[in-house]
Design an enzyme around this catalytic site. Structure first.
Site, PDB file in Angstrom:
ATOM      1  N   ASP A   1      46.924  21.806 -29.417  1.00 13.54           N
ATOM      2  CA  ASP A   1      46.292  21.181 -28.243  1.00 13.54           C
ATOM      3  C   ASP A   1      47.166  21.091 -26.991  1.00 13.54           C
ATOM      4  OD1 ASP A   1      43.737  20.864 -28.988  1.00 13.54           O
ATOM      5  OD2 ASP A   1      43.811  18.699 -29.332  1.00 13.54           O
TER       6      ASP A   1
ATOM      7  N   LYS B   1      47.794  26.302 -25.299  1.00 10.32           N
ATOM      8  CA  LYS B   1      48.176  27.715 -25.441  1.00 10.32           C
ATOM      9  C   LYS B   1      47.029  28.663 -25.108  1.00 10.32           C
ATOM     10  CE  LYS B   1      49.221  26.806 -29.724  1.00 10.32           C
ATOM     11  NZ  LYS B   1      49.107  25.343 -29.660  1.00 10.32           N
ATOM     12  N   THR B   2      45.847  28.359 -25.647  1.00 15.56           N
ATOM     13  CA  THR B   2      44.713  29.262 -25.438  1.00 15.56           C
ATOM     14  C   THR B   2      44.232  29.178 -23.987  1.00 15.56           C
ATOM     15  OG1 THR B   2      44.118  28.989 -27.756  1.00 15.56           O
ATOM     16  CG2 THR B   2      42.427  29.907 -26.313  1.00 15.56           C
TER      17      THR B   2
ATOM     18  N   HIS C   1      48.187  24.659 -35.313  1.00 13.15           N
ATOM     19  CA  HIS C   1      48.001  23.782 -36.459  1.00 13.15           C
ATOM     20  C   HIS C   1      48.969  24.128 -37.591  1.00 13.15           C
ATOM     21  CE1 HIS C   1      45.978  21.807 -39.771  1.00 13.15           C
ATOM     22  NE2 HIS C   1      45.434  21.046 -38.848  1.00 13.15           N
TER      23      HIS C   1
HETATM   24  N1  LIG Z   1      44.750  18.444 -17.839  1.00 16.11           N
HETATM   25  C1  LIG Z   1      44.918  19.583 -18.466  1.00 16.11           C
HETATM   26  N2  LIG Z   1      44.342  19.817 -19.647  1.00 16.11           N
HETATM   27  C2  LIG Z   1      44.549  20.998 -20.264  1.00 16.11           C
HETATM   28  C3  LIG Z   1      45.380  21.994 -19.681  1.00 16.11           C
HETATM   29  N3  LIG Z   1      45.414  23.070 -20.500  1.00 16.11           N
HETATM   30  C4  LIG Z   1      44.636  22.758 -21.552  1.00 16.11           C
HETATM   31  N4  LIG Z   1      44.117  21.517 -21.423  1.00 16.11           N
HETATM   32  C5  LIG Z   1      43.201  20.854 -22.360  1.00 16.11           C
HETATM   33  O1  LIG Z   1      43.883  20.619 -23.580  1.00 16.11           O
HETATM   34  C6  LIG Z   1      43.025  20.838 -24.700  1.00 16.11           C
HETATM   35  C7  LIG Z   1      43.627  21.866 -25.642  1.00 16.11           C
HETATM   36  O2  LIG Z   1      43.713  23.135 -25.021  1.00 16.11           O
HETATM   37  P1  LIG Z   1      43.826  24.476 -25.858  1.00 16.11           P
HETATM   38  O3  LIG Z   1      44.069  25.559 -24.887  1.00 16.11           O
HETATM   39  O4  LIG Z   1      42.700  24.631 -26.813  1.00 16.11           O
HETATM   40  O5  LIG Z   1      45.132  24.151 -26.687  1.00 16.11           O
HETATM   41  P2  LIG Z   1      45.846  25.059 -27.814  1.00 16.11           P
HETATM   42  O6  LIG Z   1      47.289  24.819 -27.669  1.00 16.11           O
HETATM   43  O7  LIG Z   1      45.380  26.460 -27.723  1.00 16.11           O
HETATM   44  O8  LIG Z   1      45.326  24.394 -29.143  1.00 16.11           O
HETATM   45  P3  LIG Z   1      45.380  25.027 -30.660  1.00 16.11           P
HETATM   46  O9  LIG Z   1      45.069  26.477 -30.567  1.00 16.11           O
HETATM   47  O10 LIG Z   1      44.375  24.254 -31.419  1.00 16.11           O
HETATM   48  O11 LIG Z   1      46.772  24.752 -31.130  1.00 16.11           O
HETATM   49  C8  LIG Z   1      41.683  21.271 -24.117  1.00 16.11           C
HETATM   50  O12 LIG Z   1      40.855  20.151 -24.037  1.00 16.11           O
HETATM   51  C9  LIG Z   1      42.068  21.777 -22.740  1.00 16.11           C
HETATM   52  O13 LIG Z   1      41.013  21.683 -21.824  1.00 16.11           O
HETATM   53  C10 LIG Z   1      45.987  21.717 -18.408  1.00 16.11           C
HETATM   54  O14 LIG Z   1      46.714  22.523 -17.830  1.00 16.11           O
HETATM   55  N5  LIG Z   1      45.729  20.503 -17.857  1.00 16.11           N
HETATM   56 MG   LIG Z   2      44.527  27.671 -29.205  1.00 16.03          MG
END
Ligand SMILES: Nc1nc2c(ncn2[C@@H]2O[C@H](COP(=O)(O)OP(=O)(O)OP(=O)(O)O)[C@@H](O)[C@H]2O)c(=O)[nH]1
Ligand SMILES: [Mg+2]
Length: 391
Positions: A22, A25-26, A87
């Site tokens: 979270d 990254k994505t 995860h």
């Molecule tokens: N305020 C803010 N929120 C963000 C930002 N980037 C991502 N988010 C929020 O953070 C949450 C997780 O983002 P993801 O891109 O799914 O995170 P991840 O690291 O890919 O998560 P996993 O693949 O599950 O490990 C989402 O609700 C996004 O909208 C950012 O730059 N600013």
């Molecule tokens: Mg991701």
């Protein structure tokens, strides 16, 4: 299959996003492709968040499970980018993906700072030979600047503790989310991050003259065409029409098709992420962890000596010592094989120790001196080692 052939115009590198679940990254991966696709003169296509996080299981659980590959191009380079899962359960995938990385973008949320998987991924990156890390302090749009300064210090310390020279590592404050929305301040920040990657991650030495070797990451069937294996070319070159051996499956066959990112290519070389179509090979004969190589160029074996670092409990490792007879899983290239540990006269290896051991794997795999591996047990990494000799 697309008809436009892949044209090699810029040096190709493999990078990826890693970091705690979270932390964004994505979102950042999607933002990078968006910013580059809107830049003049780039052939990059925008890949939306939903297309990166696309397996049905992922949409349901909202976490990245499989490793997603996207491609993009800066002014000077072509990148294949893997968006790695955050995860803990999916570290296995991370080990596989990270093994091919020339550099990594460590994504750390400016709001949360270092979390357990931030540290674990840095450690794994070190183990699997990722030499260069650039930090994206993400969610900088929402973070308090002073707290973000503290997070930056903390990240630099973590990197230094793992031999990454934390003082010189570029740390770029970004907002994947705001950049995706097109906010100019944050699209500029993404440009800054890409510049840091372009300049800080050096072009790796590619062993294109060595005999061909690719460790299979995935196996797919293309209806009407046959079985395809995917992975990164570790060394050498492969052309359509070449004979190859599939170690693990005990097959010799011919490469009848080659692709990268859906584009056909005549020849692939060390560092390329490719799909190889193999003549007359049944889908269930080949598995992840098998190795496709130039015939006769590698001999699989199962007994070796190794230098191993046993992780301390603080690093997520064991709290009790390892003794002869210990039987963990060994992650070698893309293979995941059980192995028996013999500590010889040392007899006991405590968490935090570096020891010499003899390992006997449950099956033969291509091994060589200098090859790195991770040791895992019950879903966590407990050791990291290097092969020092074959027996
Ligand atoms: N305020 C803010 N929120 C963000 C930002 N980037 C991502 N988010 C929020 O953070 C949450 C997780 O983002 P993801 O891109 O799914 O995170 P991840 O690291 O890919 O998560 P996993 O693949 O599950 O490990 C989402 O609700 C996004 O909208 C950012 O730059 N600013
Ligand atoms: Mg991701």
């Amino acid at each position: 299959m697309s008809k436009t052939a892949y044209v090699r115009t810029k040096p190709h590198l493999n990078i990826g996003t890693m970091g705690h679940v979270d932390h964004g990254k994505t979102t950042l991966t999607a933002a990078i492709t968006k910013v580059l696709s809107e830049r003049g003169g780039s052939s990059t296509s925008y890949v939306s968040f939903d297309r990166i996080d696309r397996a049905p299981e992922e949409a349901q659980r909202g976490i990245t499970i499989n490793i997603a590959h996207v491609e993009y191009e800066t002014d000077t380079r072509h990148y294949a980018h893997v968006d790695m899962p955050g995860h803990a359960d999916y570290i296995k995938n991370m080990v596989t993906g990270a093994a091919q990385l020339d550099g990594a973008i460590l994504v750390v949320s400016a709001l949360d700072g270092i979390m357990p998987q931030t540290a674990e991924h840095v450690l794994l990156a070190r183990q699997v030979g990722v030499d260069h890390i650039v930090v994206a302090l993400n969610k900088a749009d929402a973070g308090d600047p002073e707290l973000t300064d503290l997070v930056e210090l903390e990240v630099r310390e973590l990197l230094s503790a793992h031999g990454y020279g934390g003082d010189s590592v570029p740390v770029v404050r970004v907002s994947g989310l705001r950049a995706l929305e097109g906010d100019p301040r944050w699209t500029a920040a993404i440009e800054g991050l890409l510049d840091a990657v372009d300049t800080y991650v050096p072009m790796p030495v590619r062993y294109t003259d060595a005999p061909f070797l690719l460790s299979v990451e995935n196996v797919l069937t293309i209806t009407g065409r046959g079985t395809v294996v995917t992975g990164a070319v570790e060394r050498g070159t492969v052309r359509v029409g070449d004979r190859v051996q599939v170690l693990g499956a005990d097959i010799e066959t011919v490469v009848t098709g080659l692709e990268t990112f859906g584009k056909p290519m005549e020849s692939a070389e060390a560092g390329d992420n490719v799909a190889l179509l193999l003549r007359g090979v049944e889908r269930d004969r080949v598995r992840r962890g098998h190795v496709v190589a130039a015939p006769g160029s590698v001999t699989p074996s199962r007994r070796f000596t190794a230098q191993v670092y046993v992780l301390s409990a603080k690093e997520g490792g064991r709290s009790t010592p390892v003794t002869t007879g210990y039987r963990p899983q060994f992650y070698i290239r893309t293979a995941d094989v059980v192995g028996d540990v013999d500590l010889g006269e040392t007899a006991v290896a405590r968490p935090g120790d570096t020891v010499t051991m003899t390992v006997e794997l449950g099956r033969d795999v291509p091994l060589e001196s200098g090859l790195g591996f991770a040791i895992r047990e019950g879903g966590r990494t407990v050791g990291a080692g290097t092969v020092t000799g074959l027996l």
